[in-house]
Design a protein around this motif. Structure first.
Motif, PDB file in Angstrom:
ATOM      1  N   ASP A 236     -79.850  -8.823 119.214  1.00 23.56           N
ATOM      2  CA  ASP A 236     -81.242  -8.742 119.651  1.00 23.56           C
ATOM      3  C   ASP A 236     -81.284  -9.049 121.148  1.00 23.56           C
ATOM      4  N   GLY A 237     -81.385  -7.998 121.954  1.00 22.45           N
ATOM      5  CA  GLY A 237     -81.350  -8.158 123.401  1.00 22.45           C
ATOM      6  C   GLY A 237     -82.660  -8.673 123.967  1.00 22.45           C
ATOM      7  N   HIS A 238     -82.572  -9.312 125.146  1.00 27.36           N
ATOM      8  CA  HIS A 238     -83.759  -9.740 125.888  1.00 27.36           C
ATOM      9  C   HIS A 238     -83.449  -9.646 127.378  1.00 27.36           C
TER      10      HIS A 238
ATOM     11  N   ALA B 148     -77.027  -6.458 124.767  1.00 26.57           N
ATOM     12  CA  ALA B 148     -76.933  -5.971 123.392  1.00 26.57           C
ATOM     13  C   ALA B 148     -76.089  -4.710 123.324  1.00 26.57           C
ATOM     14  N   ASP B 149     -76.263  -3.824 124.296  1.00 28.74           N
ATOM     15  CA  ASP B 149     -75.456  -2.600 124.342  1.00 28.74           C
ATOM     16  C   ASP B 149     -73.969  -2.926 124.504  1.00 28.74           C
ATOM     17  N   PHE B 150     -73.667  -3.899 125.353  1.00 28.48           N
ATOM     18  CA  PHE B 150     -72.275  -4.272 125.608  1.00 28.48           C
ATOM     19  C   PHE B 150     -71.634  -4.834 124.329  1.00 28.48           C
ATOM     20  N   CYS B 151     -72.363  -5.703 123.626  1.00 27.59           N
ATOM     21  CA  CYS B 151     -71.842  -6.258 122.371  1.00 27.59           C
ATOM     22  C   CYS B 151     -71.660  -5.168 121.316  1.00 27.59           C
ATOM     23  N   HIS B 152     -72.621  -4.272 121.254  1.00 27.60           N
ATOM     24  CA  HIS B 152     -72.543  -3.172 120.295  1.00 27.60           C
ATOM     25  C   HIS B 152     -71.307  -2.308 120.553  1.00 27.60           C
ATOM     26  N   LYS B 153     -70.950  -2.179 121.811  1.00 25.47           N
ATOM     27  CA  LYS B 153     -69.837  -1.308 122.182  1.00 25.47           C
ATOM     28  C   LYS B 153     -68.484  -1.997 122.061  1.00 25.47           C
ATOM     29  N   TYR B 154     -68.422  -3.307 122.351  1.00 24.00           N
ATOM     30  CA  TYR B 154     -67.112  -3.953 122.499  1.00 24.00           C
ATOM     31  C   TYR B 154     -66.813  -5.090 121.520  1.00 24.00           C
TER      32      TYR B 154
ATOM     33  N   SER C 182     -79.998 -12.108 134.136  1.00 20.28           N
ATOM     34  CA  SER C 182     -80.875 -12.765 133.169  1.00 20.28           C
ATOM     35  C   SER C 182     -80.941 -11.998 131.856  1.00 20.28           C
ATOM     36  N   ALA C 183     -80.153 -10.934 131.732  1.00 21.03           N
ATOM     37  CA  ALA C 183     -80.087 -10.185 130.466  1.00 21.03           C
ATOM     38  C   ALA C 183     -79.197 -10.942 129.487  1.00 21.03           C
ATOM     39  N   GLY C 184     -79.600 -10.961 128.237  1.00 14.82           N
ATOM     40  CA  GLY C 184     -78.809 -11.643 127.218  1.00 14.82           C
ATOM     41  C   GLY C 184     -79.080 -11.054 125.852  1.00 14.82           C
ATOM     42  N   THR C 185     -78.398 -11.602 124.853  1.00 12.22           N
ATOM     43  CA  THR C 185     -78.606 -11.107 123.496  1.00 12.22           C
ATOM     44  C   THR C 185     -78.198 -12.170 122.477  1.00 12.22           C
ATOM     45  N   THR C 186     -78.873 -12.151 121.353  1.00 12.02           N
ATOM     46  CA  THR C 186     -78.383 -12.891 120.201  1.00 12.02           C
ATOM     47  C   THR C 186     -77.210 -12.104 119.625  1.00 12.02           C
ATOM     48  N   ALA C 187     -76.447 -12.734 118.752  1.00 13.18           N
ATOM     49  CA  ALA C 187     -75.370 -12.028 118.064  1.00 13.18           C
ATOM     50  C   ALA C 187     -75.133 -12.706 116.728  1.00 13.18           C
ATOM     51  N   THR C 188     -75.276 -11.948 115.652  1.00 12.63           N
ATOM     52  CA  THR C 188     -74.947 -12.431 114.320  1.00 12.63           C
ATOM     53  C   THR C 188     -73.994 -11.429 113.695  1.00 12.63           C
TER      54      THR C 188
ATOM     55  N   ILE D 193     -75.225 -14.594 124.185  1.00 11.43           N
ATOM     56  CA  ILE D 193     -74.236 -13.889 125.000  1.00 11.43           C
ATOM     57  C   ILE D 193     -74.987 -13.310 126.189  1.00 11.43           C
ATOM     58  N   GLY D 194     -74.514 -13.628 127.396  1.00  8.41           N
ATOM     59  CA  GLY D 194     -75.240 -13.249 128.606  1.00  8.41           C
ATOM     60  C   GLY D 194     -76.041 -14.421 129.145  1.00  8.41           C
ATOM     61  N   ASP D 195     -77.223 -14.124 129.727  1.00  8.03           N
ATOM     62  CA  ASP D 195     -78.084 -15.164 130.327  1.00  8.03           C
ATOM     63  C   ASP D 195     -77.282 -16.034 131.291  1.00  8.03           C
ATOM     64  N   PHE D 196     -76.579 -15.372 132.206  1.00  8.38           N
ATOM     65  CA  PHE D 196     -75.648 -16.086 133.082  1.00  8.38           C
ATOM     66  C   PHE D 196     -76.348 -16.978 134.099  1.00  8.38           C
TER      67      PHE D 196
END
Length: 373
Positions: free
Chosen positions: A128-130, A136-142, A186-192, A265-268
């Motif tokens: 779930d990206g924010h 979210a795209d990066f996690c989906h891909k890698y 500031s882009a990030g995502t949840t990951a389950t 993941i992200g939100d650096f």
């Protein structure tokens, strides 16, 4: 070749539902004898008695397995059944239900994925990206590829998932720092992410407020805990890391006044404030007699429906695809304005816990579910 021979079942993928009770009994007597012979130090200890896994002396009927007497017609995963000494159904990805609706948002920043990662491991994930969909795209891909590489060297799936989350976070940092747009930091995502090995070993890892839930005996069993500043342990960790927690006008806590979660993941731009990518993990052994399904959901659903309500609605549906569609649509009907994404994975007891009485209270759900659960 007798029809009760497990080798015959394996090669022909015998559909036991279409056999009479006598033939089905023969199959499981043969499987039972084979399992006993594999685990017995000598043949003298092998038993010719009926299949009696709990040694209670009570006969075990076909329905008590709770696996093939349902609306999901799955073949037996014979190698795993022999290895674990219990009947285990093969989970077909074609039976898994998935749905993702944009809701009232301008863009759907949710991502999901279902795949046969290796010969013995299935992969399920929601992100779930924010602050944009980049993370979210990066996690989906890698994410899957990172897990696959780690599995080749490490057998412990909890260790694998933890390292995969951290590695993907590092790779995303490198990827985003190459961008000329500073706002992407500031882009990030949840990951389950859930891994199912041998049809019985379920391991889940999560950061953020997307969730995994197992329906066991008709009851919702939470496999994840939301990472929000409401949690005392998470709030304390944020403060020790140099961050702070503030509350908005709706009473929702945010890290440094910006992020409603303490892990992602992200939100650096918030790493120095204690926002980490290390997941919490949980390992569960499935009991296909009692376990009906696994559900992965994003907060567009969790915000408005609690886990037991999701469980009850899914149990009314004929198949997981219908269930995923119904849950995502109901979340929007009940007032969710966020993206709503769900994956429903059927297990052995699918359809066993269906009840005719399901009630839903919007006011109760709004108070007790989602970010307040």
């Amino acid at each position: 070749m007798i029809i009760g021979c497990p080798a015959y079942v394996c090669r022909k993928r015998l559909d036991l539902k279409r056999l009479g009770p006598t033939f089905r009994c023969c199959v499981w007597i043969s499987l039972d004898r084979l399992v006993r012979s594999l685990h017995s130090p000598s043949n003298t200890h092998a038993s010719n008695s009926r299949f009696d896994p709990d040694s209670s002396g009570r006969p075990t009927t076909w329905d008590s397995f709770g696996i093939w007497d349902n609306r999901i017609d799955e073949p037996i995963l014979l190698p795993s059944s022999i290895r674990y000494g219990k009947p285990i159904p093969k989970i077909s990805l074609s039976k898994v239900g998935c749905a993702s609706l944009i809701g009232q948002r301008k863009e759907n920043e949710d991502r999901y994925q279902v795949s046969q990662m290796t010969n013995d491991i299935l992969y399920f994930a929601v992100f779930d990206g924010h602050g944009g969909a980049q993370a979210a795209d990066f996690c989906h891909k890698y994410m899957e590829q990172h897990i696959k590489e780690l599995v080749e060297k490490e057998d412990n799936l909890e260790v694998v998932l933890t390292n995969a989350f951290l590695n993907v976070d590092k790779e995303l940092a490198k990827h985003l720092h190459l961008s000329a747009d500073a706002s992407v930091l500031s882009a990030g995502t949840t990951a389950t992410v859930a891994l199912l090995r041998d049809g019985i070993e379920l391991v889940v890892a999560s950061v953020g407020d997307s969730r995994a839930m197992l329906c066991r005996k008709g009851k919702a069993l939470k496999l994840t805990l939301d990472h929000t500043p409401e949690r005392k342990d998470e709030k304390e960790r944020i403060r020790k890391s140099g961050g702070f927690v503030t509350w908005n006008s709706l009473g929702q806590p945010h890290v440094n006044g910006r992020l409603a979660m303490t892990r992602s993941i992200g939100d650096f731009d918030l790493k120095n404030a204690g926002v980490i990518a290390e997941p919490e993990t949980k390992r569960t052994s499935l009991h296909h007699v009692h376990d009906a399904f696994l559900a992965l959901t994003t907060d567009g659903i969790n915000f408005i429906m609690n886990s037991q309500e999701i469980c009850d609605v899914i149990n009314q549906c004929n198949d997981p695809k219908e269930a995923a569609q119904r849950i995502s649509e109901q979340a929007l009907q009940y007032g969710a304005d966020d993206n709503s994404t769900i994956i429903v994975v059927p297990f052995g007891a699918w359809g066993k816990h269906k009840s005719s009485d399901v009630s839903f209270s919007f006011s109760r759900s709004f108070v007790s579910s989602g970010r307040w659960a």
